[in-house]
Design a protein around this motif. Structure first.
Motif, short mmCIF file in Angstrom:
data_model
loop_
_atom_site.label_atom_id
_atom_site.label_comp_id
_atom_site.label_asym_id
_atom_site.label_seq_id
_atom_site.Cartn_x
_atom_site.Cartn_y
_atom_site.Cartn_z
N ALA A 17 -3.00 9.21 31.88
CA ALA A 17 -2.48 9.65 30.69
C ALA A 17 -1.18 10.26 31.08
O ALA A 17 -0.43 10.52 30.09
CB ALA A 17 -3.38 11.09 30.61
N GLU A 41 -10.02 10.25 38.72
CA GLU A 41 -10.47 10.06 37.16
C GLU A 41 -11.79 9.83 37.07
O GLU A 41 -12.37 9.10 36.19
CB GLU A 41 -9.78 9.17 36.35
N GLU A 144 -0.59 19.54 26.04
CA GLU A 144 -1.32 18.45 26.24
C GLU A 144 -1.08 17.66 27.57
O GLU A 144 -2.16 17.07 28.07
CB GLU A 144 -1.70 17.68 24.86
N ALA A 148 -3.49 17.21 30.77
CA ALA A 148 -3.96 16.10 31.30
C ALA A 148 -3.40 15.78 32.73
O ALA A 148 -4.05 15.10 33.62
CB ALA A 148 -3.23 14.88 30.38
N ASP A 151 -5.54 17.81 35.02
CA ASP A 151 -6.76 17.37 34.76
C ASP A 151 -7.12 16.15 35.90
O ASP A 151 -8.15 15.98 36.58
CB ASP A 151 -7.23 16.88 33.47
#
Length: 251
Positions: A17, A41, A144, A148, A151
């Protein structure tokens, strides 16, 4: 029709991402291919550094890129692959790469003795995330995008492995292997942002000192770029990368 393919080797905690905005900014003739790492991931971890490199090399062979773009620890991975005879003839572009400064950086030293997962917990702290975003990006990412980004660290179970594998002993091994295979240092160029606060240009000086004249690679410094230009300014990054692909295809 695609006429240029870039394989991207990301840094620690990388997630696909991170490249979303950059991919959209590229012209249709240039394809940006993210290279999936084991243990990132949510993928299964590799059992060893050699197995990790095997997985990366297999993906790169299948992608058959015109250019390999390596940033952060991706730079050291690219050189480790070159030392094994991979990527022969494929131009490599190192941007803000972690190289021989690895043995001087404080975090790898700490993490080799810290409990597994400590880095992941650090990047999960909201206070750390706010400070990181404030100091390491040249402009505030969209919420966002930032979510990401962090994350990627949360889902990177390979982080302890990489800190265990990427040590001064690895650098000594690469020095020997690259000395025996001098052509492995050919067709490499370097980009750096003059606002990169994650990895400074001292990294390049230490690398040249360790590897000798073969590592006297062409250097381009970008005014205003930080460590993450593909996130900070994807349009400018896409233009520069498109030009680099065209140059690679002309070689």
């Amino acid at each position: 029709m695609r006429d240029g393919r870039v394989s991207f080797l990301g840094g620690n905690g990388h997630g696909a991402a991170r490249l979303d905005a950059a991919r959209l900014a590229l012209p249709p003739e240039v394809e940006l291919v993210d290279t999936p790492y084991p243990g990132f991931e949510g993928r299964p971890r590799a059992g060893s550094f050699e197995a990790f490199l095997d997985a990366v090399a297999s993906h790169l062979r299948a992608a058959s890129p015109n250019l390999v773009y390596a940033t952060g620890i991706g730079g050291l991975l690219a050189l480790a692959l070159r030392a094994r005879g991979e990527l022969a003839g494929v131009p490599v572009l190192l941007q803000g790469a972690v190289l021989w400064g690895l043995e001087r950086r404080w975090m790898p030293r700490v993490m080799r003795f810290a409990p597994a997962g400590a880095l992941l917990r650090l990047f999960a702290w909201r206070s750390f995330q706010r400070r990181f975003a404030r100091t390491q990006f040249t402009r505030p990412p969209a919420p966002e995008t930032l979510a990401a980004f962090f994350d990627g660290y949360a889902r990177c179970t390979a982080a302890p492995d990489l800190f265990a594998w990427m040590t001064p002993a690895l650098l000594r091994r690469l020095e020997r292997e690259l000395a025996a295979r001098p052509a492995a240092l050919d067709c490499i160029r370097v980009w750096w942002g003059d606002r990169d606060r994650v990895v400074t240009l001292r990294e390049l000086a230490w690398t040249r000192q360790a590897l000798g004249p073969g590592a006297d690679w062409p250097l381009r410094v970008f005014s205003g770029w930080g460590h993450y230009p593909m996130i900070d300014e994807p349009e400018a990054w896409a233009r520069a990368t498109s030009d680099a692909v065209a140059q690679a295809r002309a070689v």
